[in-house]
Scaffold this motif. Structure first.
Motif, PDB file in Angstrom:
ATOM      1  N   SER A 231      69.315  60.575  12.797  1.00 14.59           N
ATOM      2  CA  SER A 231      70.085  61.782  12.495  1.00 14.59           C
ATOM      3  C   SER A 231      69.149  62.991  12.593  1.00 14.59           C
ATOM      4  O   SER A 231      68.095  62.920  13.221  1.00 14.59           O
ATOM      5  CB  SER A 231      70.718  61.680  11.095  1.00 14.59           C
ATOM      6  N   THR A 232      69.508  64.075  11.959  1.00 20.34           N
ATOM      7  CA  THR A 232      68.712  65.307  12.058  1.00 20.34           C
ATOM      8  C   THR A 232      67.438  65.190  11.234  1.00 20.34           C
ATOM      9  O   THR A 232      67.497  64.989  10.017  1.00 20.34           O
ATOM     10  CB  THR A 232      69.522  66.517  11.561  1.00 20.34           C
ATOM     11  N   PRO A 233      66.283  65.307  11.842  1.00 20.07           N
ATOM     12  CA  PRO A 233      65.035  65.212  11.076  1.00 20.07           C
ATOM     13  C   PRO A 233      64.792  66.490  10.270  1.00 20.07           C
ATOM     14  O   PRO A 233      65.326  67.551  10.604  1.00 20.07           O
ATOM     15  CB  PRO A 233      63.972  65.031  12.159  1.00 20.07           C
ATOM     16  N   PRO A 234      63.994  66.416   9.227  1.00 15.38           N
ATOM     17  CA  PRO A 234      63.745  67.588   8.363  1.00 15.38           C
ATOM     18  C   PRO A 234      62.705  68.528   8.963  1.00 15.38           C
ATOM     19  O   PRO A 234      61.630  68.767   8.388  1.00 15.38           O
ATOM     20  CB  PRO A 234      63.247  66.942   7.071  1.00 15.38           C
ATOM     21  N   LEU A 235      63.033  69.107  10.111  1.00 15.16           N
ATOM     22  CA  LEU A 235      62.063  69.938  10.817  1.00 15.16           C
ATOM     23  C   LEU A 235      61.753  71.233  10.081  1.00 15.16           C
ATOM     24  O   LEU A 235      60.647  71.770  10.182  1.00 15.16           O
ATOM     25  CB  LEU A 235      62.568  70.248  12.231  1.00 15.16           C
ATOM     26  N   HIS A 284      54.892  80.661  11.866  1.00 16.63           N
ATOM     27  CA  HIS A 284      56.088  79.816  11.885  1.00 16.63           C
ATOM     28  C   HIS A 284      56.321  79.247  13.275  1.00 16.63           C
ATOM     29  O   HIS A 284      56.614  78.050  13.427  1.00 16.63           O
ATOM     30  CB  HIS A 284      57.304  80.618  11.430  1.00 16.63           C
ATOM     31  N   VAL A 285      56.200  80.078  14.306  1.00 17.72           N
ATOM     32  CA  VAL A 285      56.413  79.610  15.680  1.00 17.72           C
ATOM     33  C   VAL A 285      55.416  78.522  16.045  1.00 17.72           C
ATOM     34  O   VAL A 285      55.773  77.485  16.619  1.00 17.72           O
ATOM     35  CB  VAL A 285      56.315  80.791  16.663  1.00 17.72           C
ATOM     36  N   ALA A 286      54.150  78.738  15.697  1.00 20.33           N
ATOM     37  CA  ALA A 286      53.117  77.753  16.016  1.00 20.33           C
ATOM     38  C   ALA A 286      53.366  76.441  15.281  1.00 20.33           C
ATOM     39  O   ALA A 286      53.250  75.354  15.862  1.00 20.33           O
ATOM     40  CB  ALA A 286      51.746  78.309  15.658  1.00 20.33           C
ATOM     41  N   ALA A 287      53.714  76.517  13.999  1.00 23.71           N
ATOM     42  CA  ALA A 287      53.956  75.312  13.210  1.00 23.71           C
ATOM     43  C   ALA A 287      55.210  74.592  13.674  1.00 23.71           C
ATOM     44  O   ALA A 287      55.249  73.356  13.718  1.00 23.71           O
ATOM     45  CB  ALA A 287      54.065  75.671  11.730  1.00 23.71           C
ATOM     46  N   ALA A 288      56.252  75.332  14.026  1.00 23.68           N
ATOM     47  CA  ALA A 288      57.494  74.717  14.500  1.00 23.68           C
ATOM     48  C   ALA A 288      57.260  73.950  15.795  1.00 23.68           C
ATOM     49  O   ALA A 288      57.823  72.862  16.003  1.00 23.68           O
ATOM     50  CB  ALA A 288      58.566  75.781  14.696  1.00 23.68           C
ATOM     51  N   GLN A 289      56.429  74.494  16.657  1.00 23.55           N
ATOM     52  CA  GLN A 289      56.114  73.797  17.902  1.00 23.55           C
ATOM     53  C   GLN A 289      55.376  72.494  17.614  1.00 23.55           C
ATOM     54  O   GLN A 289      55.676  71.454  18.199  1.00 23.55           O
ATOM     55  CB  GLN A 289      55.267  74.700  18.799  1.00 23.55           C
ATOM     56  N   ARG A 290      54.425  72.530  16.690  1.00 24.05           N
ATOM     57  CA  ARG A 290      53.660  71.335  16.345  1.00 24.05           C
ATOM     58  C   ARG A 290      54.547  70.297  15.639  1.00 24.05           C
ATOM     59  O   ARG A 290      54.351  69.093  15.797  1.00 24.05           O
ATOM     60  CB  ARG A 290      52.497  71.743  15.442  1.00 24.05           C
ATOM     61  N   ALA A 291      55.532  70.771  14.877  1.00 24.08           N
ATOM     62  CA  ALA A 291      56.396  69.871  14.113  1.00 24.08           C
ATOM     63  C   ALA A 291      57.181  68.931  15.016  1.00 24.08           C
ATOM     64  O   ALA A 291      57.548  67.825  14.602  1.00 24.08           O
ATOM     65  CB  ALA A 291      57.353  70.674  13.238  1.00 24.08           C
ATOM     66  N   THR A 292      57.423  69.322  16.250  1.00 25.27           N
ATOM     67  CA  THR A 292      58.241  68.494  17.145  1.00 25.27           C
ATOM     68  C   THR A 292      57.543  67.190  17.523  1.00 25.27           C
ATOM     69  O   THR A 292      58.211  66.239  17.951  1.00 25.27           O
ATOM     70  CB  THR A 292      58.596  69.258  18.430  1.00 25.27           C
TER      71      THR A 292
END
Length: 389
Positions: A231-235, A284-292
Motif C-alpha cells: 500500500s502507500t508507504p510512509p514517505l 525537504h526536496v533532497a530528503a524526499a528524493q533520498r526517501a524513495t
C-alpha cells in the motif's frame, strides 16, 4: 551515522576526490537459520558485498570496512567506468592510497537491515524482506537486531572466504560501532581497529537524539504500525526523518555556507503560515528524493540497533573494552554535533587506562559528522602508518 542524502553534498564529494580506475562488482552472501543476539532465528539472511584488491595466499591481508547508518557496501571504486559517483571512501581506498589495495584485500558488506532497500546496488534482509514462513514481508515481525548481529553476519561472510584473521576492521559512525564490536566480540580475529566519527557505547543524549529520527515515521498515518507493504508507504514521515538526520549530521557553518541566500524575512513564509523558507524547501526536496530508495521500517530497526549499542554487548564499557587485543585508532571529527568527540575520547581513554595500545587524532572541517566521510583523507597518512606498523 549517517548520511549521503544531499545532491549538493555528493557534488562536493566528487570535487575533492580524484578519478578512480578501480572497478568493483556487487556480490551476494547468504546464511540460513541465523541466530540473533537476543535469541531469535532468521530463516534466511542475504547481504551484498564487494571487495577491492587480492587476497594473498596466507589469507593474512584482509581488511574489513564497516559502513555508516545510511551507507552501503560501496566503499570505493565504481560499478562501471561511466558511474557518476565512486564509493564513499574512495579518497582513502585504492591502489597506492591509505588503505592500499595493492597490499590489502579490502571487503565491505551491506548491513543486515540496510536502509537503502530500493537501491538497485543494495542486497539486504530486513523488515521489507519476504518472511519464508508467511510469504509476506516481515514488517514488525522481524526480530530486533543489534550491532553484534551485523558483525556476526560479516563474520560468516569472512569465514566463507577462508579468512580467520583480519589485518584491520575500519568504519565510520555506525561502522565504527561495528569495528569496535568486532574487536570486543572476537579479539583474536582483529589485529587493528580504526574508529572514525564513532563511539563505544550509546549514551542517554544519543539515545534521545536517535529517538527523534524514529518519531516522524511512527507519526505518519501511512506507517500503519509497520504494515504498509503493498500500500502507500510512509514517505512523508520518512522524508522528515531524513531531514532531521541530515541537519544533525552537519555543522551549522556548512549549511549556512551552501544557503547564502537565506533571509529570515522571506516573503512567502511572512505572508503564509503554510509556506516554508527556501532553506527548508531545499532540505525537504533532497530528503524526499533520498526517501524513495529507503524503507521506513529499516530506519526504525537501524535506530534501535544504534540505541542498544554497548561494545561487548554485556556488563559495562570497561568490561567490553578489557577484551580488546587490537591496536586501536580513534578519529572523531572536531565539529561533530552528532557523535561528539567526547564519545571517541571516552573509548580511547578507557583503553589507555586498561593498558591497551590506542591512538587518538581529530578530523577538522565544517561539515560536522560528515567530515568523517568527506574529509577523512586529512588523516590518510596516519591511517596508512597505522595499518603498516
Amino acid at each position: 551515522m549517517f548520511l549521503r542524502v544531499l545532491g549538493l553534498l555528493i557534488c562536493f564529494h566528487v570535487s575533492i576526490v580524484s578519478a578512480t580506475e578501480l572497478l568493483v562488482e556487487k556480490q551476494a552472501f547468504s546464511i540460513d537459520n541465523f541466530a540473533t543476539f537476543n535469541g531469535n532465528v532468521i530463516e534466511e539472511v542475504t547481504v551484498g558485498w564487494e571487495s577491492y584488491g587480492e587476497l594473498n595466499e596466507e589469507k593474512s591481508n584482509a581488511i574489513l570496512i564497516t559502513h555508516y547508518f545510511s551507507g552501503t557496501s560501496h566503499a570505493a571504486g565504481k560499478y562501471s567506468p561511466d558511474d557518476p559517483q565512486p564509493g564513499y571512501w574512495d579518497a582513502i581506498i585504492g591502489p597506492g592510497k591509505a588503505i592500499d589495495t595493492n597490499k590489502f584485500f579490502v571487503i565491505s558488506s551491506d548491513t543486515l537491515i540496510n536502509a537503502g532497500v530500493h537501491d538497485p546496488n543494495v542486497i539486504t534482509t530486513g523488515p521489507a524482506s519476504i518472511n519464508p514462513a508467511t510469504g509476506k514481508p516481515y514488517g514488525l515481525n522481524f526480530p530486533v537486531v543489534t550491532i553484534r548481529d551485523f558483525v556476526n553476519v560479516q563474520k560468516a561472510l569472512v569465514e566463507s572466504l577462508g579468512i580467520s584473521k583480519l589485518h584491520a576492521v575500519i568504519g565510520p559512525s555506525m561502522g565504527s560501532m561495528q569495528a569496535i564490536e568486532w574487536a570486543t566480540a572476537y579479539p583474536d580475529w582483529v589485529e587493528r581497529m580504526v574508529s572514525v566519527i564513532g563511539m563505544a557505547q550509546t549514551d542517554a543524549w544519543t539515545t534521545l537524539a536517535l529517538e527523534h529520527w524514529a518519531l516522524p515515521i511512527r507519526l505518519d498515518p501511512d506507517w500503519n504500525n509497520g504494515n504498509y507493504y503493498g500500500s502507500t508507504p510512509p514517505l512523508q514521515g520518512l522524508t522528515h526523518s531524513l531531514m532531521l538526520i541530515t541537519q544533525q549530521a552537519l555543522y551549522p557553518d556548512f549549511i549556512n555556507q551552501i544557503q547564502p541566500q537565506h533571509s529570515p524575512l522571506e516573503q512567502a513564509p511572512l505572508n503564509d503560515i503554510n509556506a516554508s523558507h527556501s532553506a527548508v524547501q531545499w532540505l525537504h526536496v533532497a530528503a524526499a528524493q533520498r526517501a524513495t530508495i529507503m524503507d521506513a521500517n529499516h530506519i526504525l530497526y537501524l535506530v534501535r540497533a544504534c540505541q542498544l549499542f554497548l561494545a561487548g554487548h554485556s556488563g559495562s564499557l570497561e568490561e567490553g573494552l578489557s577484551k580488546v587485543k587490537a591496536k586501536s585508532l580513534f578519529l572523531p571529527a572536531s565539529s561533530d554535533l552528532l557523535l561528539m568527540p567526547y564519545m571517541a575520547r571516552l573509548a580511547h581513554d578507557t583503553l589507555a587506562r586498561l593498558g591497551k595500545s590506542t591512538q587518538y587524532a581529530e578530523i577538522n572541517g565544517i561539515q560536522g559528522h560528515l567530515d568523517g566521510v568527506y574529509q577523512v583523507q586529512q588523516q590518510a597518512e596516519k591511517i596508512k602508518q597505522f595499518l603498516e606498523n
